[in-house]
Scaffold this motif. Structure first.
Motif, PDB file in Angstrom:
ATOM      1  N   GLY A   1       0.030  -4.177   0.438  1.00 26.28           N
ATOM      2  CA  GLY A   1       0.941  -3.047   0.243  1.00 26.28           C
ATOM      3  C   GLY A   1       0.247  -1.698   0.179  1.00 26.28           C
ATOM      4  O   GLY A   1       0.731  -0.716   0.750  1.00 26.28           O
TER       5      GLY A   1
ATOM      6  N   GLY B   1      -2.443  -0.736   1.603  1.00 31.18           N
ATOM      7  CA  GLY B   1      -2.842  -0.359   2.952  1.00 31.18           C
ATOM      8  C   GLY B   1      -1.646   0.098   3.775  1.00 31.18           C
ATOM      9  O   GLY B   1      -1.715   1.076   4.518  1.00 31.18           O
ATOM     10  N   TRP B   2      -0.548  -0.613   3.595  1.00 32.27           N
ATOM     11  CA  TRP B   2       0.669  -0.276   4.324  1.00 32.27           C
ATOM     12  C   TRP B   2       1.138   1.135   3.953  1.00 32.27           C
ATOM     13  O   TRP B   2       1.438   1.965   4.821  1.00 32.27           O
ATOM     14  CB  TRP B   2       1.745  -1.323   4.004  1.00 32.27           C
TER      15      TRP B   2
ATOM     16  N   LYS C   1      -1.115   3.783   5.488  1.00 32.77           N
ATOM     17  CA  LYS C   1      -0.988   3.924   6.937  1.00 32.77           C
ATOM     18  C   LYS C   1       0.281   4.700   7.318  1.00 32.77           C
ATOM     19  O   LYS C   1       0.259   5.527   8.219  1.00 32.77           O
ATOM     20  CB  LYS C   1      -1.007   2.551   7.600  1.00 32.77           C
TER      21      LYS C   1
END
Lengths: 335, 446
Positions: B364, B366-367, B370
């Motif tokens: 999560g 990283g999401w 991004k």
């Protein structure tokens, strides 16, 4: 003893039992899924968050609900606890989210993955996930790393459940692999590209819930649902090996040997690499009868026990299995 | 001028040496506690003081101490969490580098109260210079008989060690800290069992922040009741605030809890207002992990009351209109700040620092980063904001340790209070990504 209510069903379990294991005493489809917890491995659990449940009442003494969802695999029960799993909308929503998170970097290459048919994540996604993802970013990929002649590591498929790390830590003396890096850059790896070489290393294949660690001697030889699992044993020279296995037949050939698993996909007793990789002749083994696979979806769905039944095998079957077969006759192929 | 309990002598020359420190009343609390008080009496004073954990959570310190399991014949440990590394928070390193003996005095008095014979200061690995200052001060304390065997002839023994960490933010989480101290990878543990029952080396352990421990000598010297008179309600005593961002006088201030936020930002005694005469846009009041608040909500509560620097007042309104005092990392942002860029920056940090042990946080964080990167760089899509909010919600409360919340809260709060700005980035990517671009505001857009 502690009395708890799990999804409206009362059950009494010994003190110190975890919520998950209490649910397993009830059984059936209300048991929370577990991707990282593995009963034989000490310290496992709590990481994948697949088994989160809502505790609507902490205990008889303190009936307040717990403020957050708790990981049922590591939370012990308390007398008077009320747990909601399938009855809680919140839990089911969170589980959808966990499936989505786990599938962010896990490729959907089930058609070519050797774990297909025995993959916990496949089952978990089927039972709790949604058919689409909202993830649009670039996904994590890895170069292949050679970790020896017996085991294939496909880091791209790894969901960092740590089961293989605990297995190596607790079962073998020469542990050379673990988790390197952190966050979504964390990976299972060997220190300076070592190979994994010890007598019990093959067990990491059995504990892997996905297709990250597969058997190099079996890869691409057959889809598991076309093989026939048969329980067998031999007198193994290694004192730590139980010598009790499942032989996976295709015709007369033993394509794969694995440890025996219970209905939750957990290894009952560990086996050594000699039994797993070197004994692939029927003559090496004493056959016991068809192995019953409870959980892995496609295998149990088609009842593969019957085609391997023959007179000598049936004669060896224990009485209880015979009764079971009579009461629930498996469907024959081609029926 | 507000009273200074911890930093009264911080600018005295040589205060980092034991001679000067003792001349200014140092180590009185050790003598008082060991010679005239039982350990339980010390705990009782800390309870009376109402001192709350200064690391961020604000849990009552005395109550935490009283939870410590005390099985016979089993060692207990006190661990000082000096792994300060939240963006915006830099108070502990100042306290340790300028007043090392205050922390050591607090460690001795607290260890005596808890019955610990071995204690550790787990310090952030990057703070090597502070480590050396502490080691020198500990050697002085040993030489003066405040540490080691039979302290002040009382029969009480204590060994104190400083342990540098590997430089990972997650090691500031108490159970990850204990793992790291044991020589393992700094992954948080599942709770229960809590450290008070099974902590360091599976023994009962208390983990306290530097500032909390540094307050103990004051409490023992003056009495818990006196300490409790300072502050407002359940926010007693003083608090170090590390103020940074677009302020005329950023720095570390010891405030009496209860100072109005407006006074803290604008008065000459504290931050002296916003630099270059600009307007205040938003504030992160307690370190980067707490929800950001726009000017109108940080100066006054939703009900229109003046917002005070206390645990209760800052959290008034919950996360809808409130925030948290946290660790006291006060980051002020002026009108030229891009909230999207700021949120992306925070997210980069949490993505980088997630240990990767549990799935929602590993994937999560990283999401979130991004998506924010895309929006900030002009590639956002209309549905991104809702996905961001939903992913943050998926992480929040579902992780092993609070790093998940720390990553999710700044994102959800930024969307809650500055949604227009996110939308502007998505709808006007060319304008928004121009160097130095500032959201023109709702009125201008309309």
């Amino acid at each position: 003893m502690a009395k708890i209510t799990f999804d409206g069903i009362e059950v009494e379990v010994p003190d110190g039992t975890t919520i998950l294991n209490a649910a397993r005493t009830i059984g059936g489809s209300i048991v929370p899924p577990a991707m990282c917890y593995y009963t034989p491995l000490k310290g496992s659990g709590g990481k994948c968050r697949a088994c989160l449940v809502r505790v609507a009442a902490g205990s008889a003494k303190d009936p307040r609900p717990m403020p957050k969802l708790v990981a049922s695999c590591v939370t012990p029960v308390q007398d008077g606890m009320v747990v909601e799993n399938t009855t809680s909308e919140q839990v089911l929503n969170v589980r959808k989210g966990i499936v989505e998170m786990l599938l962010i970097n896990h490729p959907l290459d089930c058609p070519v993955c050797d774990q297909a048919g025995e993959c916990d994540l496949q089952n978990f996604a089927f039972e709790h996930g949604v058919s689409t993802t909202r993830y649009e970013e670039e996904r994590r990929t890895f170069e292949k790393i050679d970790i020896g002649p017996l085991i294939q590591l496909h880091m791209t498929r790894c969901i960092l459940c740590y089961r293989c790390v605990y297995t190596a830590d607790q079962l073998t003396e020469k542990r050379v692999h673990g988790v390197l890096g952190r966050g979504d850059a964390a990976e299972i790896g060997t220190y300076i590209e070592n190979i994994i070489d010890n007598e019990f290393s093959g067990n990491v294949i059995d504990v892997c819930p996905v297709g990250a660690l597969t058997d190099k001697t079996f890869r691409f030889k057959q889809r598991v649902w076309f093989t026939k699992p048969v329980n067998a044993h031999r007198q193994c020279e290694n004192p730590k090996c139980c010598g009790k296995v499942v032989l996976w037949y295709k015709g007369k050939d033993v394509l794969r040997v694995t440890a025996r698993k219970d209905q939750y996909g957990e290894v009952k007793e560990w086996i050594c690499n000699t039994c797993r990789f070197d004994k692939k002749e029927t003559a090496d083994w004493t056959l016991e009868g068809p192995a019953h696979i409870d959980r892995s979806s496609v295998i149990s769905a088609n009842h593969y026990e019957l085609p391997v039944l023959n007179a000598s095998v049936v004669a060896d079957l224990p009485e209880s299995s015979m009764r079971d077969l009579e009461q629930n006759p498996p469907m024959r192929l081609g029926n | 001028m507000g009273r200074k309990l911890l930093t009264e002598h911080i600018n005295v020359e040589g205060i980092d040496t034991i001679e000067v420190y003792r001349k200014h009343g140092g180590y009185r609390s050790v003598e008082k506690a060991i010679k005239t008080m039982t350990p339980d009496e010390v705990v009782e004073e800390v309870k009376k003081s109402g001192l709350r954990g200064r690391g961020g959570a604000g849990f009552p310190t005395g109550m935490k101490w009283s939870f410590l399991a005390k099985p016979e014949g089993v060692p207990r440990y006190l661990v000082c969490n000096a792994d300060e590394s939240e963006p915006g928070t830099f108070k502990d390193r100042q306290l340790m580098s300028k007043l090392p003996h205050l922390l050591i005095e607090g460690m001795i008095t607290s260890s005596y109260a808890l019955g610990a014979n071995t204690s550790y200061i787990y310090i952030r690995g990057e703070l090597l210079y502070v480590l050396r200052i502490l080691e020198k001060a500990i050697a002085e304390a040993y030489a003066a008989g405040f540490l080691g065997k039979n302290i002040l002839g009382s029969g009480y023994d204590l060994d104190l060690y400083v342990h540098p960490g590997g430089g990972a933010y997650i090691c500031g989480e108490e159970t990850a800290l204990l793992e790291s101290l044991e020589g393992k990878r700094g992954n948080p543990r599942n709770k229960p069992p809590f450290p008070a029952v099974q902590g360091l080396y599976a023994r009962p352990t208390v983990v306290n922040n530097v500032e909390s421990i540094a307050a103990v000598p004051v409490i023992v010297n003056d009495g818990g009741d006196e300490y409790a008179k300072i502050g407002i309600g359940r926010s007693t005593g003083t608090k170090l605030i590390s103020a940074c961002g677009h302020l005329n006088k950023p720095g570390i201030y010891e405030i009496e809890l209860g100072v109005p936020v407006e006074e803290f930002i604008y008065s000459d005694e504290y931050c002296g207002g916003i630099w270059k005469g600009r307007d205040l846009k938003a504030v992160v009041a307690g370190g980067s992990s707490v929800p950001i608040l726009p000017k109108e909500l940080i100066l006054k509560t939703a009900a229109g009351e003046p917002r005070l620097m206390t645990y209760e007042s800052l959290s008034d309104g919950g996360f809808v209109t409130g925030t948290m005092l946290g660790s006291g990392g006060f980051i002020a942002m002026d009108e030229t700040t891009c909230i999207v860029r700021n949120t992306w920056n925070f997210s980069r940090f949490y993505h980088h620092e997630s240990c990767g042990q549990c799935s929602p946080c590993r994937e999560g964080t990283g999401w979130l980063e991004k998506i924010l990167h895309r929006i900030e760089h002009g590639h956002g899509t209309e549905r991104d904001i809702d996905v961001l909010a939903s992913v943050a919600k998926q992480i929040e409360g579902n992780t092993i340790c609070p790093l998940g919340e720390a990553a999710a809260w700044p994102v959800s709060a930024a969307i809650r209070h500055f949604r227009d700005e996110f939308e502007w980035h998505i709808r006007h990517p060319q304008e928004a990504t121009r160097p130095g671009a500032v959201y023109p505001g709702k009125a201008v857009l309309a």
